[in-house]
Design a protein around this motif. Structure first.
Motif, short mmCIF file in Angstrom:
data_model
loop_
_atom_site.label_atom_id
_atom_site.label_comp_id
_atom_site.label_asym_id
_atom_site.label_seq_id
_atom_site.Cartn_x
_atom_site.Cartn_y
_atom_site.Cartn_z
N UNK A 22 -0.51 14.53 -4.79
CA UNK A 22 -0.38 13.81 -4.68
C UNK A 22 -1.38 12.19 -4.07
N UNK A 23 -1.36 11.83 -4.45
CA UNK A 23 -2.65 10.18 -3.85
C UNK A 23 -2.04 9.94 -2.92
N UNK A 24 -0.54 9.60 -2.11
CA UNK A 24 -0.57 8.87 -1.64
C UNK A 24 -0.84 9.39 0.02
N UNK A 25 -1.03 10.83 -0.59
CA UNK A 25 -1.86 11.63 1.41
C UNK A 25 -3.21 11.73 0.74
N UNK A 26 -4.08 10.98 -0.52
CA UNK A 26 -5.53 11.15 -0.28
C UNK A 26 -6.27 10.46 0.62
N UNK A 27 -7.43 11.05 1.42
CA UNK A 27 -8.19 11.08 2.38
C UNK A 27 -9.18 9.78 1.81
N UNK A 28 -9.06 9.05 3.18
CA UNK A 28 -10.31 7.67 2.78
C UNK A 28 -11.13 7.09 3.86
N UNK A 29 -12.21 8.38 4.27
CA UNK A 29 -12.86 8.32 5.54
C UNK A 29 -11.56 8.56 6.75
N UNK A 30 -10.98 8.31 7.50
CA UNK A 30 -10.39 9.40 8.41
C UNK A 30 -9.07 9.26 8.25
N UNK A 31 -8.10 8.72 6.67
CA UNK A 31 -6.50 8.53 7.20
C UNK A 31 -6.55 8.25 5.99
N UNK A 32 -4.48 8.50 5.29
CA UNK A 32 -4.54 8.52 3.98
C UNK A 32 -4.89 7.33 2.90
N UNK A 33 -4.36 7.56 1.89
CA UNK A 33 -4.37 6.46 1.30
C UNK A 33 -3.21 5.36 1.53
N UNK A 34 -2.25 6.64 1.61
CA UNK A 34 -1.05 5.33 2.20
C UNK A 34 -1.37 4.41 3.65
N UNK A 35 -1.80 5.27 4.97
CA UNK A 35 -2.15 4.45 5.76
C UNK A 35 -3.01 3.16 5.58
N UNK A 36 -3.58 3.60 4.76
CA UNK A 36 -4.98 2.63 4.45
C UNK A 36 -3.94 1.50 3.72
N UNK A 37 -3.54 1.32 2.79
CA UNK A 37 -2.77 0.78 2.31
C UNK A 37 -1.92 0.10 3.54
N UNK A 38 -0.69 0.27 3.61
CA UNK A 38 0.11 0.31 4.99
C UNK A 38 -0.49 -0.79 6.07
N UNK A 39 -1.80 -0.35 6.87
CA UNK A 39 -3.01 -0.92 7.60
C UNK A 39 -3.24 -2.68 6.62
N UNK A 40 -3.55 -2.54 5.87
CA UNK A 40 -4.42 -3.78 5.17
C UNK A 40 -3.29 -4.59 4.14
N UNK A 41 -2.24 -4.44 4.07
CA UNK A 41 -1.21 -5.45 3.71
C UNK A 41 -0.43 -5.57 5.32
N UNK A 42 -0.50 -4.56 6.68
CA UNK A 42 0.04 -5.08 7.13
C UNK A 42 -0.15 -6.71 8.01
N UNK A 43 -1.34 -6.96 6.96
CA UNK A 43 -2.50 -8.61 8.01
C UNK A 43 -1.82 -9.65 7.31
N UNK A 184 -12.83 10.38 -6.48
CA UNK A 184 -14.13 10.44 -6.45
C UNK A 184 -15.00 9.17 -5.49
N UNK A 185 -15.11 8.39 -6.76
CA UNK A 185 -15.79 7.50 -6.99
C UNK A 185 -15.62 6.39 -6.00
N UNK A 186 -14.54 5.85 -5.88
CA UNK A 186 -13.95 4.83 -4.88
C UNK A 186 -14.20 5.16 -3.47
N UNK A 187 -14.05 6.63 -3.62
CA UNK A 187 -14.81 7.09 -1.81
C UNK A 187 -15.75 7.19 -1.70
N UNK A 188 -16.92 7.18 -1.93
CA UNK A 188 -17.92 7.12 -1.61
C UNK A 188 -18.78 5.98 -1.99
N UNK A 189 -17.83 4.78 -2.37
CA UNK A 189 -18.49 3.70 -1.99
C UNK A 189 -17.14 2.98 -1.63
N UNK A 190 -16.25 2.98 -1.17
CA UNK A 190 -16.18 3.02 0.20
C UNK A 190 -17.06 2.47 1.39
N UNK A 191 -16.90 1.56 1.32
CA UNK A 191 -17.10 1.45 3.08
C UNK A 191 -16.09 0.85 4.30
#
Length: 191
Positions: A22-43, A184-191
């Motif tokens: 499930x892509x929506x639950x993949x982790x980016x640092x300490x949050x899921x991709x869903x959490x990441x997107x919701x937080x970003x779009x909330x701005x 994996x590539x995105x995760x490794x480049x994500x800062x």
């Protein structure tokens, strides 16, 4: 209409068959991709919703569930369910697996809302990006017609209503995390 007056819906209801999980639950640092997107779009938006078949997030997000009268996975079904929720307004639609979309792309798309379009989506040299753009909720009935015919490709809507394809040069902004190597590539480049 100002961007902050509009709603955004992140699509998280796909099968993720190419990814293998499930892509929506993949982790980016300490949050899921869903959490990441919701937080970003909330701005940028008034409110951010998640679209999915069921609440797989334990009520963490404002959820728009797929209409239960249709028992399949389909981006057309997601749009139909979203348009059933909103009345006579534009909604920004974004797939959960497009993590590089920024305010720049959103504002460029938003600039065409004042014109008489019903769909405004991003287009790069390689692709049209139907899951990155503004859709008017008045498309609900058209989506339902396609679902009843077992037609699920969102591109079918483009020839039926006035659609604007907004050109973008930067392909990287429209990265889709479809395969595990891309993630994996995105995760490794994500800062």
């Amino acid at each position: 209409m100002e961007l902050k007056e509009l709603n955004c819906v992140i699509l998280c209801g796909g099968k993720s068959s190419r990814m293998g999980e499930d892509k929506s639950k993949l982790k980016i640092k300490n949050e899921t991709l869903s959490e990441f997107q919701v937080k970003k779009m909330s701005h940028f938006f008034k409110k951010v919703y998640i679209s999915a078949k069921e609440d797989k997030f334990n009520q963490q997000f404002s959820l728009i569930k797929d209409d239960l009268k249709f028992q399949f996975y389909s981006p057309m079904l997601a749009l139909y369910s979203i348009f059933s929720y909103f009345k006579d307004e534009f909604v920004f639609i974004l797939s959960v697996d497009s993590p590089n979309i920024s305010e720049n792309e959103i504002l460029k798309l938003h600039s065409f809302l004042k014109e008489d379009y019903r769909i405004i989506i991003a287009k790069t040299k390689s692709y049209k990006h139907p899951l990155c753009g503004f859709y008017h909720s008045s498309l609900k009935n058209l989506c339902e017609e396609y679902l009843k015919k077992n037609e699920h490709k969102i591109g079918l809507l483009f020839s039926q209503v006035k659609t604007k394809f907004v050109e973008f040069e930067n392909e990287d902004a429209f990265l889709n995390l479809n395969f595990y190597q891309e993630y994996e590539k995105f995760k490794s480049e994500f800062k």
